[in-house]
Motif scaffolding. Structure first.
Motif, PDB file in Angstrom:
ATOM      1  N   SER A 102      37.001  42.864  29.323  1.00  0.00           N
ATOM      2  CA  SER A 102      35.651  42.670  29.864  1.00  0.00           C
ATOM      3  C   SER A 102      34.599  43.049  28.830  1.00  0.00           C
ATOM      4  CB  SER A 102      35.454  43.504  31.120  1.00  0.00           C
ATOM      5  OG  SER A 102      36.316  43.070  32.142  1.00  0.00           O
ATOM      6  N   GLY A 103      34.832  44.148  28.136  1.00  0.00           N
ATOM      7  CA  GLY A 103      33.908  44.554  27.080  1.00  0.00           C
ATOM      8  C   GLY A 103      33.885  43.576  25.931  1.00  0.00           C
ATOM      9  N   THR A 104      35.052  43.071  25.563  1.00  0.00           N
ATOM     10  CA  THR A 104      35.137  42.094  24.469  1.00  0.00           C
ATOM     11  C   THR A 104      34.414  40.806  24.832  1.00  0.00           C
ATOM     12  OG1 THR A 104      37.287  42.999  23.818  1.00  0.00           O
ATOM     13  CG2 THR A 104      36.732  40.809  22.995  1.00  0.00           C
ATOM     14  N   VAL A 105      34.669  40.332  26.044  1.00  0.00           N
ATOM     15  CA  VAL A 105      34.041  39.090  26.495  1.00  0.00           C
ATOM     16  C   VAL A 105      32.527  39.260  26.573  1.00  0.00           C
ATOM     17  CG1 VAL A 105      33.806  37.609  28.528  1.00  0.00           C
ATOM     18  CG2 VAL A 105      36.053  38.173  27.675  1.00  0.00           C
ATOM     19  N   TYR A 106      32.073  40.413  27.029  1.00  0.00           N
ATOM     20  CA  TYR A 106      30.628  40.669  27.089  1.00  0.00           C
ATOM     21  C   TYR A 106      30.028  40.667  25.687  1.00  0.00           C
ATOM     22  CZ  TYR A 106      26.202  43.021  27.840  1.00  0.00           C
ATOM     23  OH  TYR A 106      24.880  43.339  27.843  1.00  0.00           O
ATOM     24  N   ALA A 107      30.737  41.258  24.745  1.00  0.00           N
ATOM     25  CA  ALA A 107      30.221  41.350  23.375  1.00  0.00           C
ATOM     26  C   ALA A 107      30.089  39.983  22.714  1.00  0.00           C
ATOM     27  CB  ALA A 107      31.122  42.246  22.533  1.00  0.00           C
ATOM     28  N   ILE A 108      30.985  39.057  23.006  1.00  0.00           N
ATOM     29  CA  ILE A 108      30.925  37.730  22.383  1.00  0.00           C
ATOM     30  C   ILE A 108      30.162  36.714  23.236  1.00  0.00           C
ATOM     31  CG2 ILE A 108      33.052  38.091  21.079  1.00  0.00           C
ATOM     32  CD1 ILE A 108      34.464  36.257  23.090  1.00  0.00           C
ATOM     33  N   GLY A 109      29.662  37.144  24.390  1.00  0.00           N
ATOM     34  CA  GLY A 109      28.890  36.237  25.243  1.00  0.00           C
ATOM     35  C   GLY A 109      29.744  35.281  26.033  1.00  0.00           C
ATOM     36  N   GLY A 110      30.985  35.639  26.295  1.00  0.00           N
ATOM     37  CA  GLY A 110      31.898  34.765  27.018  1.00  0.00           C
ATOM     38  C   GLY A 110      31.946  35.063  28.501  1.00  0.00           C
ATOM     39  N   ASP A 111      33.102  34.790  29.100  1.00  0.00           N
ATOM     40  CA  ASP A 111      33.258  34.947  30.538  1.00  0.00           C
ATOM     41  C   ASP A 111      34.698  35.327  30.847  1.00  0.00           C
ATOM     42  OD1 ASP A 111      32.530  34.890  33.224  1.00  0.00           O
ATOM     43  OD2 ASP A 111      33.010  32.757  33.437  1.00  0.00           O
ATOM     44  N   ILE A 112      34.889  36.097  31.900  1.00  0.00           N
ATOM     45  CA  ILE A 112      36.219  36.439  32.380  1.00  0.00           C
ATOM     46  C   ILE A 112      36.251  36.142  33.870  1.00  0.00           C
ATOM     47  CG2 ILE A 112      35.633  38.868  32.716  1.00  0.00           C
ATOM     48  CD1 ILE A 112      38.569  39.523  31.943  1.00  0.00           C
ATOM     49  N   GLN A 113      37.315  35.456  34.314  1.00  0.00           N
ATOM     50  CA  GLN A 113      37.447  35.088  35.716  1.00  0.00           C
ATOM     51  C   GLN A 113      38.864  35.358  36.186  1.00  0.00           C
ATOM     52  OE1 GLN A 113      36.445  30.997  36.341  1.00  0.00           O
ATOM     53  NE2 GLN A 113      34.341  31.244  35.657  1.00  0.00           N
ATOM     54  N   LYS A 114      38.970  35.804  37.406  1.00  0.00           N
ATOM     55  CA  LYS A 114      40.281  35.985  38.017  1.00  0.00           C
ATOM     56  C   LYS A 114      40.695  34.642  38.601  1.00  0.00           C
ATOM     57  CE  LYS A 114      42.863  38.904  41.139  1.00  0.00           C
ATOM     58  NZ  LYS A 114      42.826  40.070  42.033  1.00  0.00           N
ATOM     59  N   ILE A 115      41.829  34.116  38.164  1.00  0.00           N
ATOM     60  CA  ILE A 115      42.262  32.802  38.625  1.00  0.00           C
ATOM     61  C   ILE A 115      43.516  32.875  39.486  1.00  0.00           C
ATOM     62  CG2 ILE A 115      41.168  31.547  36.758  1.00  0.00           C
ATOM     63  CD1 ILE A 115      43.877  31.373  35.376  1.00  0.00           C
ATOM     64  N   GLY A 116      44.071  34.052  39.641  1.00  0.00           N
ATOM     65  CA  GLY A 116      45.250  34.226  40.477  1.00  0.00           C
ATOM     66  C   GLY A 116      45.531  35.702  40.650  1.00  0.00           C
ATOM     67  N   THR A 117      46.642  36.006  41.305  1.00  0.00           N
ATOM     68  CA  THR A 117      47.026  37.392  41.486  1.00  0.00           C
ATOM     69  C   THR A 117      47.407  37.966  40.128  1.00  0.00           C
ATOM     70  OG1 THR A 117      47.865  36.815  43.659  1.00  0.00           O
ATOM     71  CG2 THR A 117      48.548  38.943  42.752  1.00  0.00           C
ATOM     72  N   ASP A 118      46.591  38.883  39.632  1.00  0.00           N
ATOM     73  CA  ASP A 118      46.781  39.523  38.330  1.00  0.00           C
ATOM     74  C   ASP A 118      46.810  38.528  37.168  1.00  0.00           C
ATOM     75  OD1 ASP A 118      46.879  42.020  39.552  1.00  0.00           O
ATOM     76  OD2 ASP A 118      49.048  41.952  39.810  1.00  0.00           O
ATOM     77  N   ILE A 119      46.099  37.427  37.299  1.00  0.00           N
ATOM     78  CA  ILE A 119      45.974  36.437  36.224  1.00  0.00           C
ATOM     79  C   ILE A 119      44.485  36.216  35.971  1.00  0.00           C
ATOM     80  CG2 ILE A 119      46.464  34.091  35.457  1.00  0.00           C
ATOM     81  CD1 ILE A 119      48.895  34.119  37.310  1.00  0.00           C
ATOM     82  N   PHE A 120      44.088  36.338  34.698  1.00  0.00           N
ATOM     83  CA  PHE A 120      42.686  36.236  34.319  1.00  0.00           C
ATOM     84  C   PHE A 120      42.508  35.173  33.244  1.00  0.00           C
ATOM     85  CE2 PHE A 120      43.244  40.408  36.071  1.00  0.00           C
ATOM     86  CZ  PHE A 120      42.098  40.614  36.807  1.00  0.00           C
TER      87      PHE A 120
END
Length: 147
Positions: A102-120
């Protein structure tokens, strides 16, 4: 000379072509040429070929230890989308990995989404994800609880 006759000579609509009128028209046009309006210069959209990627990659990762989170972050920094499966790792390490990503994605201006049970799905800024899978997940959870 009327406007109608000027248009006729300009578009040659008049059957009788008069050379004297042409000379008059040319004399009238010369001052207009000297007072040309300067149009604003439009910037061209120039893109260097090095910045254009030929193909995009999606990397599938199933980390077994927290130390692999840095490898995932390196893939994101290289502008690649990463699907992270955290189903085979302990819950506390999985939470740490999600926090790190989450910190990495925030730093590069990206996005993180949960797409399944324990899958991102982690995406850099150059990848756009459309649609919403969380609504489908909620519907599937409701169906699974009914049986």
């Amino acid at each position: 000379m009327s406007i109608k006759s000027k248009f006729k000579t300009f578009f040659f609509l008049d059957d009788e072509y008069d050379y004297k009128e042409e000379e008059i028209i040319e004399e009238e046009r010369e001052p207009v040429k000297q007072v040309q309006k300067q149009q604003p210069v439009q910037k061209q959209n120039i893109v260097s070929l090095q910045s254009v990627q030929k193909s995009s990659k999606v990397v599938l990762v199933e980390p077994r230890v927290y130390a692999e989170a840095q490898d995932i972050a390196d893939q994101l920094k290289n502008r690649r989308a990463v699907v992270v499966n955290l189903q085979r790792i302990e819950k506390d390490q999985a939470k740490r990995i999600v926090d790190f990503l989450s910190g990495t994605v925030y730093a590069i201006g990206g996005d993180i989404q949960k797409i399944g049970t324990d899958i991102f799905l982690c995406t850099p800024e150059n990848v756009e994800v459309s649609g919403n899978i969380s609504q489908l997940m909620k519907e599937q959870e409701l169906e699974n609880t009914r049986w």
